[in-house]
Design a protein around this motif. Sequence first.
Motif, PDB file in Angstrom:
ATOM      1  N   ALA A  15      12.237  21.279  13.157  1.00  0.00           N
ATOM      2  CA  ALA A  15      10.531  21.255  13.537  1.00  0.00           C
ATOM      3  C   ALA A  15       9.719  21.866  12.444  1.00  0.00           C
ATOM      4  CB  ALA A  15      10.680  22.512  14.829  1.00  0.00           C
ATOM      5  N   LEU A  16       9.653  20.876  11.561  1.00  0.00           N
ATOM      6  CA  LEU A  16       9.230  21.070   9.856  1.00  0.00           C
ATOM      7  C   LEU A  16       7.170  20.325  10.251  1.00  0.00           C
ATOM      8  CD1 LEU A  16      11.845  21.689   8.259  1.00  0.00           C
ATOM      9  CD2 LEU A  16      11.373  23.922   8.650  1.00  0.00           C
ATOM     10  N   ARG A  17       6.871  21.125  10.011  1.00  0.00           N
ATOM     11  CA  ARG A  17       5.297  20.582  10.069  1.00  0.00           C
ATOM     12  C   ARG A  17       5.266  19.587   9.034  1.00  0.00           C
ATOM     13  NH1 ARG A  17       1.237  23.358  10.167  1.00  0.00           N
ATOM     14  NH2 ARG A  17       2.502  25.398   9.398  1.00  0.00           N
ATOM     15  N   TYR A  18       4.688  18.210   8.856  1.00  0.00           N
ATOM     16  CA  TYR A  18       4.392  17.999   8.330  1.00  0.00           C
ATOM     17  C   TYR A  18       3.458  16.371   8.128  1.00  0.00           C
ATOM     18  CZ  TYR A  18       7.412  14.181   9.522  1.00  0.00           C
ATOM     19  OH  TYR A  18       8.140  13.622   9.875  1.00  0.00           O
ATOM     20  N   ASP A  19       2.861  16.222   7.051  1.00  0.00           N
ATOM     21  CA  ASP A  19       1.583  15.457   6.924  1.00  0.00           C
ATOM     22  C   ASP A  19       2.449  13.812   6.379  1.00  0.00           C
ATOM     23  OD1 ASP A  19       0.152  15.803   9.078  1.00  0.00           O
ATOM     24  OD2 ASP A  19      -1.190  17.215   7.809  1.00  0.00           O
ATOM     25  N   TYR A  20       2.455  12.288   6.678  1.00  0.00           N
ATOM     26  CA  TYR A  20       3.005  11.110   6.095  1.00  0.00           C
ATOM     27  C   TYR A  20       1.893  10.327   5.943  1.00  0.00           C
ATOM     28  CZ  TYR A  20       5.746   7.124   5.529  1.00  0.00           C
ATOM     29  OH  TYR A  20       5.407   6.391   5.098  1.00  0.00           O
ATOM     30  N   TYR A  21       1.535   9.786   5.106  1.00  0.00           N
ATOM     31  CA  TYR A  21       1.219   7.832   4.690  1.00  0.00           C
ATOM     32  C   TYR A  21       1.746   7.046   3.479  1.00  0.00           C
ATOM     33  CZ  TYR A  21      -1.090  10.690   0.736  1.00  0.00           C
ATOM     34  OH  TYR A  21      -1.301  11.666  -0.725  1.00  0.00           O
ATOM     35  N   GLU A  22       1.407   6.490   4.465  1.00  0.00           N
ATOM     36  CA  GLU A  22       1.132   5.063   3.824  1.00  0.00           C
ATOM     37  C   GLU A  22       1.199   4.002   3.027  1.00  0.00           C
ATOM     38  OE1 GLU A  22       4.065   1.837   5.532  1.00  0.00           O
ATOM     39  OE2 GLU A  22       5.597   3.565   7.036  1.00  0.00           O
ATOM     40  N   HIS A  23       1.663   4.080   1.768  1.00  0.00           N
ATOM     41  CA  HIS A  23       1.482   2.882   0.463  1.00  0.00           C
ATOM     42  C   HIS A  23       2.270   2.280   0.129  1.00  0.00           C
ATOM     43  CE1 HIS A  23       3.259   5.954  -2.409  1.00  0.00           C
ATOM     44  NE2 HIS A  23       2.466   7.319  -1.464  1.00  0.00           N
ATOM     45  N   PRO A  24       2.126   1.289  -1.082  1.00  0.00           N
ATOM     46  CA  PRO A  24       2.558   0.740  -2.116  1.00  0.00           C
ATOM     47  C   PRO A  24       3.624   1.254  -2.803  1.00  0.00           C
ATOM     48  CG  PRO A  24      -0.331  -0.551  -1.659  1.00  0.00           C
ATOM     49  CD  PRO A  24       0.031   0.929  -1.134  1.00  0.00           C
ATOM     50  N   ALA A  25       4.735   0.523  -3.270  1.00  0.00           N
ATOM     51  CA  ALA A  25       5.588   1.527  -4.004  1.00  0.00           C
ATOM     52  C   ALA A  25       4.459   1.862  -5.092  1.00  0.00           C
ATOM     53  CB  ALA A  25       6.567   0.489  -4.287  1.00  0.00           C
ATOM     54  N   ALA A  26       5.053   3.315  -5.383  1.00  0.00           N
ATOM     55  CA  ALA A  26       4.395   4.098  -6.717  1.00  0.00           C
ATOM     56  C   ALA A  26       5.466   4.786  -7.455  1.00  0.00           C
ATOM     57  CB  ALA A  26       3.372   5.074  -5.873  1.00  0.00           C
ATOM     58  N   PRO A  27       6.001   4.269  -7.867  1.00  0.00           N
ATOM     59  CA  PRO A  27       7.422   4.830  -8.270  1.00  0.00           C
ATOM     60  C   PRO A  27       7.434   5.091  -9.930  1.00  0.00           C
ATOM     61  CG  PRO A  27       7.267   2.378  -9.413  1.00  0.00           C
ATOM     62  CD  PRO A  27       5.846   2.808  -8.541  1.00  0.00           C
ATOM     63  N   THR A 138       4.233   9.452   1.502  1.00  0.00           N
ATOM     64  CA  THR A 138       4.012  10.441   0.969  1.00  0.00           C
ATOM     65  C   THR A 138       4.032  11.556   2.198  1.00  0.00           C
ATOM     66  OG1 THR A 138       2.772   9.646  -1.262  1.00  0.00           O
ATOM     67  CG2 THR A 138       2.177  12.185  -0.565  1.00  0.00           C
ATOM     68  N   ILE A 139       4.963  12.535   1.906  1.00  0.00           N
ATOM     69  CA  ILE A 139       4.784  13.682   3.014  1.00  0.00           C
ATOM     70  C   ILE A 139       4.104  14.869   2.248  1.00  0.00           C
ATOM     71  CG2 ILE A 139       6.023  15.604   3.521  1.00  0.00           C
ATOM     72  CD1 ILE A 139       8.208  13.802   3.964  1.00  0.00           C
ATOM     73  N   VAL A 140       3.379  15.053   2.978  1.00  0.00           N
ATOM     74  CA  VAL A 140       2.544  16.518   2.890  1.00  0.00           C
ATOM     75  C   VAL A 140       2.765  18.061   3.363  1.00  0.00           C
ATOM     76  CG1 VAL A 140      -0.336  17.716   2.906  1.00  0.00           C
ATOM     77  CG2 VAL A 140       0.297  14.866   2.212  1.00  0.00           C
ATOM     78  N   ILE A 141       3.224  18.612   3.053  1.00  0.00           N
ATOM     79  CA  ILE A 141       4.255  19.498   3.660  1.00  0.00           C
ATOM     80  C   ILE A 141       3.339  20.902   3.003  1.00  0.00           C
ATOM     81  CG2 ILE A 141       6.460  19.750   2.176  1.00  0.00           C
ATOM     82  CD1 ILE A 141       8.122  20.715   4.740  1.00  0.00           C
ATOM     83  N   PRO A 142       3.551  21.689   4.494  1.00  0.00           N
ATOM     84  CA  PRO A 142       2.354  23.389   4.010  1.00  0.00           C
ATOM     85  C   PRO A 142       3.649  23.927   3.069  1.00  0.00           C
ATOM     86  CG  PRO A 142       1.988  22.753   6.351  1.00  0.00           C
ATOM     87  CD  PRO A 142       3.072  20.988   5.583  1.00  0.00           C
ATOM     88  N   GLN A 143       3.494  25.500   2.449  1.00  0.00           N
ATOM     89  CA  GLN A 143       4.086  25.772   1.646  1.00  0.00           C
ATOM     90  C   GLN A 143       5.146  26.145   2.639  1.00  0.00           C
ATOM     91  OE1 GLN A 143       5.583  27.234  -1.452  1.00  0.00           O
ATOM     92  NE2 GLN A 143       3.571  26.494  -2.148  1.00  0.00           N
ATOM     93  N   ALA A 144       4.514  27.334   3.730  1.00  0.00           N
ATOM     94  CA  ALA A 144       6.009  28.089   4.829  1.00  0.00           C
ATOM     95  C   ALA A 144       6.685  27.060   4.987  1.00  0.00           C
ATOM     96  CB  ALA A 144       5.027  28.643   5.583  1.00  0.00           C
ATOM     97  N   GLU A 145       6.461  25.640   5.579  1.00  0.00           N
ATOM     98  CA  GLU A 145       7.474  24.533   5.289  1.00  0.00           C
ATOM     99  C   GLU A 145       7.873  24.329   4.731  1.00  0.00           C
ATOM    100  OE1 GLU A 145       6.888  24.167   9.357  1.00  0.00           O
ATOM    101  OE2 GLU A 145       6.019  25.466   9.293  1.00  0.00           O
ATOM    102  N   PHE A 146       7.691  23.819   3.630  1.00  0.00           N
ATOM    103  CA  PHE A 146       8.934  23.459   2.148  1.00  0.00           C
ATOM    104  C   PHE A 146       9.558  25.007   2.149  1.00  0.00           C
ATOM    105  CE2 PHE A 146       9.409  23.207  -1.718  1.00  0.00           C
ATOM    106  CZ  PHE A 146       9.953  22.110  -2.286  1.00  0.00           C
ATOM    107  N   ILE A 147       9.276  25.575   2.027  1.00  0.00           N
ATOM    108  CA  ILE A 147      10.485  27.290   1.978  1.00  0.00           C
ATOM    109  C   ILE A 147      11.561  27.176   3.159  1.00  0.00           C
ATOM    110  CG2 ILE A 147      10.648  29.669   1.520  1.00  0.00           C
ATOM    111  CD1 ILE A 147       9.343  27.836  -0.552  1.00  0.00           C
ATOM    112  N   ARG A 148      10.992  26.640   4.261  1.00  0.00           N
ATOM    113  CA  ARG A 148      11.921  26.635   5.378  1.00  0.00           C
ATOM    114  C   ARG A 148      13.138  25.428   5.346  1.00  0.00           C
ATOM    115  NH1 ARG A 148       8.962  25.544  10.373  1.00  0.00           N
ATOM    116  NH2 ARG A 148      11.571  26.125  11.171  1.00  0.00           N
TER     117      ARG A 148
END
Length: 163
Positions: A15-27, A138-148
């Motif tokens: 149950a970790l909160r995050y946002d996600y968006y897709e884009h072309p390959a970006a290595p 790309t996943i954008v995750i809040p700091q507190a959720e990342f630590i969890r």
Amino acid sequence: MDRKQIVFDYLGRYALRYDYYEHPAAPTIELARLYWRDDGSKHCKNLFFRNHKGDRHYLVVFDCDRNLAIRDLERRLRQGKLSFASEQRMERYLGLRPGSVSPFGLINDTENHVHLFLDRNLRQQHSLSFHPNDNTGTIVIPQAEFIRYLDGCGNSYEFIDLY
């Protein structure tokens, strides 16, 4: 199974909160900059190293706008001589391929072999951005959720001064 789906399933299970968006390959960071959204998150650079003997592996995460010289990194980490880990090691320990490295690869390190070093400055960021083990999103995750997330993975990690 799809590398991204493994990450989404893991984050959902805890149950970790995050946002996600897709884009072309970006290595690379240079390519990824073309697709990043202005979401206030700190985009990170993720480098995978091994020690001289090849028996210890490290994931190093820091601000994508900064650069690190390996010799400086060796002095700061105090782990001896470092080199970039091979593609085979990356696949073995993180289940990843070059151009898609992120802390979400720790999900695949079931033996908690990889130690994570994070730049201390990242602690000041509200949210962080990483590839979800695939460089087409790309996943954008809040700091507190990342630590969890890190605490749940079981790998050792520490925030240190990298520059």
